[in-house]
Structure formats: structure tokens, C-alpha cells
Design a protein around this motif. Structure first.
Motif, PDB file in Angstrom:
ATOM      1  N   PRO A 188       5.537   3.387   3.340  1.00 46.07           N
ATOM      2  CA  PRO A 188       4.719   3.130   2.060  1.00 46.07           C
ATOM      3  C   PRO A 188       5.226   3.268   0.784  1.00 46.07           C
ATOM      4  CG  PRO A 188       3.598   4.668   3.718  1.00 46.07           C
ATOM      5  CD  PRO A 188       4.999   4.204   4.241  1.00 46.07           C
ATOM      6  N   GLU A 225       7.019   0.031   0.118  1.00 49.53           N
ATOM      7  CA  GLU A 225       6.085  -1.106  -0.449  1.00 49.53           C
ATOM      8  C   GLU A 225       5.712  -0.877  -1.660  1.00 49.53           C
ATOM      9  OE1 GLU A 225       1.336  -2.510   0.561  1.00 49.53           O
ATOM     10  OE2 GLU A 225       2.403  -0.756   1.697  1.00 49.53           O
ATOM     11  N   HIS A 283       0.076  -7.003   1.034  1.00 55.36           N
ATOM     12  CA  HIS A 283       0.183  -5.425   0.588  1.00 55.36           C
ATOM     13  C   HIS A 283      -1.367  -4.806   0.923  1.00 55.36           C
ATOM     14  CE1 HIS A 283       3.838  -5.102  -1.484  1.00 55.36           C
ATOM     15  NE2 HIS A 283       3.665  -6.301  -2.298  1.00 55.36           N
ATOM     16  N   THR A 284      -1.032  -3.191   0.863  1.00 54.79           N
ATOM     17  CA  THR A 284      -2.243  -2.535   1.114  1.00 54.79           C
ATOM     18  C   THR A 284      -2.962  -2.638   0.333  1.00 54.79           C
ATOM     19  OG1 THR A 284      -0.728  -0.939   2.401  1.00 54.79           O
ATOM     20  CG2 THR A 284      -2.710   0.093   1.736  1.00 54.79           C
ATOM     21  N   GLN A 285      -4.286  -2.484   0.570  1.00 59.61           N
ATOM     22  CA  GLN A 285      -5.679  -3.142  -0.350  1.00 59.61           C
ATOM     23  C   GLN A 285      -5.543  -2.013  -1.427  1.00 59.61           C
ATOM     24  OE1 GLN A 285      -8.871  -5.501   0.582  1.00 59.61           O
ATOM     25  NE2 GLN A 285     -10.137  -3.959  -0.125  1.00 59.61           N
ATOM     26  N   ASP A 308     -11.331  -2.188   2.710  1.00 60.79           N
ATOM     27  CA  ASP A 308     -10.048  -2.080   3.562  1.00 60.79           C
ATOM     28  C   ASP A 308     -10.727  -1.375   4.895  1.00 60.79           C
ATOM     29  OD1 ASP A 308     -10.380   0.525   2.906  1.00 60.79           O
ATOM     30  OD2 ASP A 308      -8.578   0.465   1.582  1.00 60.79           O
TER      31      ASP A 308
END
Length: 296
Positions: free
Chosen positions: A127, A130, A156-158, A183
Motif C-alpha cells: 500500500p 502504491e 489503483h485502490t479505489q 469498492d
């Protein structure tokens, strides 16, 4: 447990997954565009040049093919869109801002959108890394274009995207029109501007598409692709609130014969009334302002 019990359990699991999928997706059922507009057509380009080729560890010839997009193809697409008043969205990895800054400056000067496409065409699992990749891409694109990106085409993580102020992702395929999606943890909701591989030039024109093996390779005739995409456009045009997201790659559609096909396609679309060629950000801001998500 009997075979029948096993089958019942599997069916229950499928039903549960389907219900969860429905619960996470919120369609815009009454989508309307600005006055006089019948359909919005997003011309989008994934400007990843050779980065995906490197990620897949492909041979030098494939890398050179990707470089063509950065040296020639991107300029041909900008020239085409400018000639026809089309405002396109170029989804761009941060590294491309270092490799081909002049083309991104030219795109921005012409009013095109330069949006996020990850740092090096992948999202780290860690994380913190990212987040670092996303922020580096935002800074790189802003340093070249003078404006931070508000859109993305990425994994990418919402929740991270929402936290960084992104308005939309153009990555899912769950509908033919813009929609909102939660998500998996139901922590954040975001607008998605869908595209599909049936309207993606790489599917028709690119060897090694998504790692397909040699026996599966085909190069489609441009006339065939033009008619397929025209039919997709025409079906949407017949509905109020139509939407079409055409995905291109400069190293693929930047070839001369494919530029000629795109010009024919755009000219056919422009002959009809009510066709809007905005950036993805323009579409997103219209949807958010006029068709916001329901209260949580």
C-alpha cells in the motif's frame, strides 16, 4: 455431502456473489447530456508506449513497436483530433512524462485531457508503495501539463483514488453507460466510465494482445474494424443518453492506415446531429453535477 448438496452449495455461492455485485453497482438510469447532445463519444488513448512491453519482458522488436507510439503515433493522433475538434483523453503512465514530455505538452495545449495510467503500468501490492506511485504520477503529469490529473485508467485502490481527489476511473466493463461503483469494502464510491475490449484497437491490430499465443494472432482489416465500431456507435446513438468509449494506443492506431480509418469514422459520426466529443473529465463532471450518486 452428496453431489446434489455440493451443487446446491455452489449455486448459493454464485447467487451470493451476484447479489453482492449488484449491490456495489449503481447505474445512472436517466442519463441526459447537455442540451442538444444525444451521445457522448470519448476517444481515449492508453499512452504507455513500451512500458507494458517491458513489463511483459517482450523482445526488442516489441519494444521498438511501443517506441513508435511515443515518437510518431501520439503526434498523429493529436493532429487527427485537433483537425476534427475532438477532445481526447490520454491515459498516461508517469514515466511517459519523463520520456515524451513534448507530446504531452502539445496535447494539453490543444485542450486534451492527460490522465493517470499508473507509474509504470502496474500497481504495487504494498500500500505505501502504491501510494507513492500514484503521487509520483500525479506530480509528473502536472509538471509537464501544468494541471494535475482528475481521472485514471488503472487498478489503483479505489479508496486511495478518492482520497487523492480523483473523479473517475475508466476501467470497468459492467455497463455500456457511466455508473457508480462501491469498492469491495464499501468504503468509497466512484464514477466509472466504461470501455470494452471489443472497442479497443489492440484487440484487432496488435500481436501478443493480452499475452495471446501465436496461433491466436490476427490482424484485422481496417474496414472491418470501422464497421464494427460504427455499429457500436449507431446502436448507442439511437438511445437518448448514449455513450461510447473508444480505446486506442498510439503505437497501434498511430499507423497511417489506421489513422485514415479513424478519420473516416469521426467524419461519419459528425454528419449526425447531437454528437459530443468531450474529454472523460468533462463527462465525469457532467455526471457528478447532474446525476450524482444516491445517498449512502
Amino acid at each position: 455431502m452428496t453431489a446434489a448438496d455440493t451443487l446446491d452449495r455452489e449455486i448459493e455461492d454464485l447467487v451470493r456473489v451476484a447479489r453482492d455485485h449488484v449491490a456495489r453497482h449503481e447505474p445512472i438510469t436517466d442519463l441526459r447530456w447537455p442540451d442538444g447532445v444525444r451521445i457522448a463519444v470519448n476517444f481515449t488513448a492508453d499512452f504507455d508506449a513500451m512500458l507494458l512491453r517491458r513489463l511483459l519482458n517482450e523482445p526488442p522488436m516489441q519494444l521498438a513497436k511501443g517506441e513508435f507510439g511515443g515518437r510518431v503515433g501520439i503526434w498523429r493522433l493529436i493532429e487527427l483530433f485537433d483537425a476534427h475538434g475532438v477532445k481526447a483523453t490520454f491515459f498516461t503512465p508517469g514515466r511517459i512524462a519523463e520520456l515524451y514530455p513534448d507530446s504531452l505538452r502539445a496535447a494539453a495545449r490543444s485542450g486534451h485531457e492527460v490522465a493517470d495510467h499508473m507509474w509504470e503500468h502496474h500497481v504495487p501490492k504494498d500500500p505505501a508503495l502504491e501510494h507513492d506511485h500514484l503521487r509520483k504520477t500525479m506530480a509528473a503529469l502536472e509538471s509537464v501539463t501544468g494541471r494535475r490529473p482528475y481521472g485514471t485508467r488503472s487498478w489503483h485502490t479505489q479508496a486511495l483514488l478518492v482520497g487523492e481527489g480523483f473523479l473517475y476511473n475508466s476501467h470497468g466493463h459492467a455497463s455500456h453507460r457511466p455508473y457508480y461503483i462501491w469498492d469491495a469494502e464499501r468504503r468509497s464510491r466512484m464514477l466509472n466510465l466504461p470501455f470494452h475490449y471489443s472497442i479497443d484497437d489492440a484487440m484487432y491490430y496488435s500481436f501478443a494482445w493480452l499475452g495471446s499465443a501465436n496461433p491466436a494472432q490476427r490482424l484485422s482489416d481496417t474496414d472491418r474494424v470501422e464497421e464494427l465500431w460504427w455499429n457500436a456507435f449507431w446502436q448507442q446513438y439511437q438511445q437518448e443518453g448514449g455513450y461510447l468509449n473508444i480505446c486506442l494506443h498510439p503505437f497501434v492506431s498511430g499507423r497511417a492506415l489506421r489513422i485514415a480509418m479513424l478519420e473516416r469514422l469521426i467524419q461519419r459520426m459528425k454528419r449526425l446531429p447531437g454528437v459530443w466529443f468531450p474529454t472523460c473529465e468533462e463527462v465525469a463532471r457532467h455526471c457528478l453535477a447532474n446525476h450524482p450518486p444516491r445517498a449512502a
